[in-house]
Design an enzyme around this catalytic site. Structure first.
Site, PDB file in Angstrom:
ATOM      1  N   GLU A 189       0.895  -1.153   0.000  1.00 34.63           N
ATOM      2  CA  GLU A 189       0.000   0.000   0.000  1.00 34.63           C
ATOM      3  C   GLU A 189       0.936   1.206   0.000  1.00 34.63           C
ATOM      4  O   GLU A 189       1.749   1.356   0.919  1.00 34.63           O
ATOM      5  CB  GLU A 189      -0.858  -0.063   1.273  1.00 34.63           C
ATOM      6  CG  GLU A 189      -2.107   0.751   1.263  1.00 34.63           C
ATOM      7  CD  GLU A 189      -3.076   0.400   0.138  1.00 34.63           C
ATOM      8  OE1 GLU A 189      -3.789   1.320  -0.262  1.00 34.63           O
ATOM      9  OE2 GLU A 189      -3.122  -0.745  -0.344  1.00 34.63           O
TER      10      GLU A 189
ATOM     11  N   ASP B 229      -4.238  11.494   7.540  1.00 35.13           N
ATOM     12  CA  ASP B 229      -2.985  11.000   8.088  1.00 35.13           C
ATOM     13  C   ASP B 229      -2.639  11.665   9.407  1.00 35.13           C
ATOM     14  O   ASP B 229      -2.786  12.871   9.565  1.00 35.13           O
ATOM     15  CB  ASP B 229      -1.842  11.233   7.091  1.00 35.13           C
ATOM     16  CG  ASP B 229      -2.065  10.471   5.797  1.00 35.13           C
ATOM     17  OD1 ASP B 229      -2.645   9.378   5.879  1.00 35.13           O
ATOM     18  OD2 ASP B 229      -1.675  10.962   4.734  1.00 35.13           O
TER      19      ASP B 229
END
Length: 268
Positions: free
Chosen positions: A49, A60
């Site tokens: 990924e 994030d």
């Protein structure tokens, strides 16, 4: 897309789950980033990924934001990321490669052109983190035109309608969120998600991989015990890169030492 199908079939035969690491392409520089990816695969990663550095990564936590900043500091561009992807694919012809990114990066190229480029370099899936299922039509249609699996996030509070949509539109795998919030190894993954996994199965969704807060082998085992097809670990891996930023060889050793027991935990 077919690479996911054959991976999951092989793992099923071996009675194993998938261990999937996440890293940002170009962190901490192109050459070391390619070595990192080789190391992850050698240590047992079943799929990759990968993030393309982006200036405003909403989902994030600080660890992955720092990875993005390091890649920017090294002057890494999206065009170079695609060159890296082509190299990774050349070297590793069978491993599924997924991108985890943001819509702006797709728009910058033009949606169709972006997925065409993914197909060209051998990317298997794309998860656009800031595009909800109900706005995903232009993305998933372009993805399918270019044989790229559109990946959708299944949150822990997903209702029946959302589960049906994810099952119907998603391909490759389903990104099962351990919990709401931003990514980060310090926020440990919470309860096993048995009920969601059962529902996704009932609706014939792509195999679920559990992500967010996966930083220890026992969590990988718990995800698989709950019925997930495997687990994705990002922040814990990116943290190792950060800790050994000035010791490139030690970094690779530390990554190997982290990944091997994570992969071992997928074996029943």
């Amino acid at each position: 897309m077919e690479r996911y199908e054959s991976l999951f079939a092989q793992l099923k035969e071996r009675k194993e789950g998938a261990f999937v690491p996440f890293v940002t392409l170009g962190d901490p520089g192109i050459e070391q980033s390619l070595k990192i990816i080789d190391t992850l695969i050698e240590a047992g990663a079943d799929a990759l990924e990968l993030g393309i550095p982006f200036s405003d990564p909403l989902a994030d936590g600080p660890t992955i934001q720092n990875a993005t900043l390091r890649a920017f500091a090294a002057g890494v561009t999206p065009a170079q990321c695609f060159e890296m992807l082509a190299l990774i694919r050349q070297k590793h012809p069978t491993i599924p490669i997924g991108l985890l990114m943001y819509a702006n990066l797709v728009f910058n190229k033009g949606i169709d052109e972006f997925y065409a480029q993914c197909e060209k370099v051998g990317v298997d899936s794309v998860l656009v983190a800031d595009v909800p299922v109900e706005e995903s039509a232009p993305f998933r249609q372009a993805a399918l035109r270019h044989n790229v699996a559109p990946i959708f996030i299944c949150p822990p509070n997903a209702d029946d309608d959302l589960l049906r949509q994810i099952a119907s539109y998603g391909r490759g795998y389903t990104y099962l969120l351990s919990r709401a919030g931003v990514t980060g190894a310090e926020n440990r993954a919470a309860l096993p998600l048995n009920h969601l996994v059962a529902k996704l199965k009932e609706y014939n969704a792509a195999p679920p991989l559990q992500g967010f807060g996966i930083s220890a082998p026992d969590q990988v085992k718990a995800a698989i015990d709950a019925g997930a097809a495997g687990a994705i670990s990002g922040s814990a891996i990116v943290k190792i890169i950060e800790q050994h930023i000035n010791e490139p060889e030690k970094m690779l050793v530390a990554l190997k030492v982290f990944v091997q027991p994570m992969k071992a935990a997928t074996r029943s």
